[in-house]
Structures are given as C-alpha cells and as structure tokens.
Design a protein around this motif. Structure first.
Motif, PDB file in Angstrom:
ATOM      1  N   THR A  46     -11.342   6.193  22.661  1.00  0.00           N
ATOM      2  CA  THR A  46     -11.663   7.052  23.795  1.00  0.00           C
ATOM      3  C   THR A  46     -10.625   8.155  23.971  1.00  0.00           C
ATOM      4  O   THR A  46      -9.425   7.904  23.902  1.00  0.00           O
ATOM      5  CB  THR A  46     -11.754   6.218  25.096  1.00  0.00           C
ATOM      6  N   THR A  66     -15.140  12.256  29.122  1.00  0.00           N
ATOM      7  CA  THR A  66     -14.543  11.467  28.041  1.00  0.00           C
ATOM      8  C   THR A  66     -15.390  11.589  26.778  1.00  0.00           C
ATOM      9  O   THR A  66     -16.574  11.926  26.837  1.00  0.00           O
ATOM     10  CB  THR A  66     -14.440   9.964  28.414  1.00  0.00           C
ATOM     11  N   ARG A  68     -15.879   9.301  23.061  1.00  0.00           N
ATOM     12  CA  ARG A  68     -15.519   8.115  22.277  1.00  0.00           C
ATOM     13  C   ARG A  68     -16.031   8.320  20.855  1.00  0.00           C
ATOM     14  O   ARG A  68     -17.179   8.701  20.643  1.00  0.00           O
ATOM     15  CB  ARG A  68     -16.121   6.858  22.878  1.00  0.00           C
ATOM     16  N   ALA A 192     -15.763   5.148  31.642  1.00  0.00           N
ATOM     17  CA  ALA A 192     -15.104   5.286  30.334  1.00  0.00           C
ATOM     18  C   ALA A 192     -14.727   3.943  29.739  1.00  0.00           C
ATOM     19  O   ALA A 192     -14.472   3.829  28.556  1.00  0.00           O
ATOM     20  CB  ALA A 192     -13.851   6.159  30.476  1.00  0.00           C
TER      21      ALA A 192
END
Length: 195
Positions: A46, A66, A68, A192
């Motif tokens: 992340t 965010t 990932r 997140a």
C-alpha cells in the motif's frame, strides 16, 4: 521620419541571435526519464498519495487516496486505487499494470473491465521517475508530464523531505505550482487496511 535599411536592421539584430538561441535552449526541459530499476516485490503493498496533478479520473477523490500493488505470477501487477469522495464514500478502481521492459520502472496500466485491460491501446504510461532507496516514497508520472503522483508508505512525510521532492520535480520541468496536496484522516483510513 528615419527609415532603416534592411542591412542596418540585420546588423543590429544578428549579433543578438546567438544569445536568443542560447536562452531558448536553456529553457527547454529534458525528456522524462524513469529510475534505472524497480524491484516489484519491494514496490508491492500500500502507498498513500501525498500529492498529484489534477486529472479527470480522480476529479471526485477528495481525500484518503491509496494505491495497492500486487505482483502477479505472469509478471503483471494488480493495481487497486481507493479514495474518499466529498460525500465520504469509498471509490475503488481495479487495474492491471504490465512492465514494458526489464527495469520494471516503466509500466502500462489499464483500469478497463476484464479482458479489455490487456489490449495494448487501452493502457496508459506509468513511469516511476523518483524512488527513495528504502522504498519509503516514490513519484510516478509519464512522458508528457501531464500526470504526476507523489506516493509514500505512510500518510505523511516530514515537510522538508516533501519540499525536496517537489523542488527536484520543479527542476525537471514538472508544473509543481499545480500540485494538489492529498489530505489523509488517520481515523478514516480503514478503507486502506486489509486489501
């Protein structure tokens, strides 16, 4: 009224042409370059967006952005982008990134549905242009400097470190005066976690 001959005008301007040419050359920005290499296993996980240039596909992302990255067995990378809208809803986009060379620093990414992600024309450039040696932060852009993201492993960097990154980008011709800082609410980052 005094009329100047073409020869006189040229004799006045010709000595200045090399100076004008040199000034123009000095103002040209060098081409965008990616970092020499990216270890996709270290890059995985992340990242928190700290800043970005405005773009149409994130126009409704207000905060808590965010990304990932998950390396896949076939060499691709699964990308999951998330953000909170002004209304507080979590928006998610699933994508696929494919390295374009062995450096893994230049990828093509697509957020189209299903098999359409693998179509060559359906992918945009994703170049890692700055990368902290410890993979604490990264900067992603593309050859035209139209898109730019400053990412970090945590929701914030020390202000002087972020300022150094922005200064480096400005020196490389990026329009850093247009950067939008991305706020993160520590209590609201549950979206997140666990993905």
């Amino acid at each position: 009224m005094v009329r100047l001959s073409t020869a006189l005008i040229l004799s006045l301007w010709l000595p200045l042409l090399p100076l004008a040419w040199a000034a123009r050359q000095g103002s040209e920005v060098p081409p965008v370059r990616s970092v020499p290499a990216v270890d996709l296993k270290r890059y995985a996980g992340t990242w928190y967006e700290l800043a970005r240039l405005p773009n149409r596909f994130q126009s409704d992302c207000a905060r808590d952005v965010t990304a990932r990255y998950e390396p896949l067995a076939d060499g691709g990378v699964r990308v999951t982008n998330r953000c909170r809208t002004l209304e507080g809803e979590v928006k998610t986009a699933e994508g696929l990134a494919v390295p374009t060379d062995r450096s893994n620093a230049r990828l093509k990414v697509s957020f189209l549905p299903g098999w359409l992600k693998r179509l060559p024309g359906a992918r945009g450039d994703y170049w890692v242009v700055l990368l902290d040696p410890q993979y604490r932060w990264a900067v992603v852009s593309e050859p035209r400097r139209e898109n730019l993201w400053v990412l970090a492993r945590s929701p914030a960097l020390p202000p002087q470190e972020l300022a150094r990154i922005v200064d480096t980008l400005a020196g490389r011709g990026y329009p850093t005066d247009r950067l939008l800082l991305t706020p993160h609410d520590a209590a609201d980052l549950s979206h997140a976690a666990g993905y």
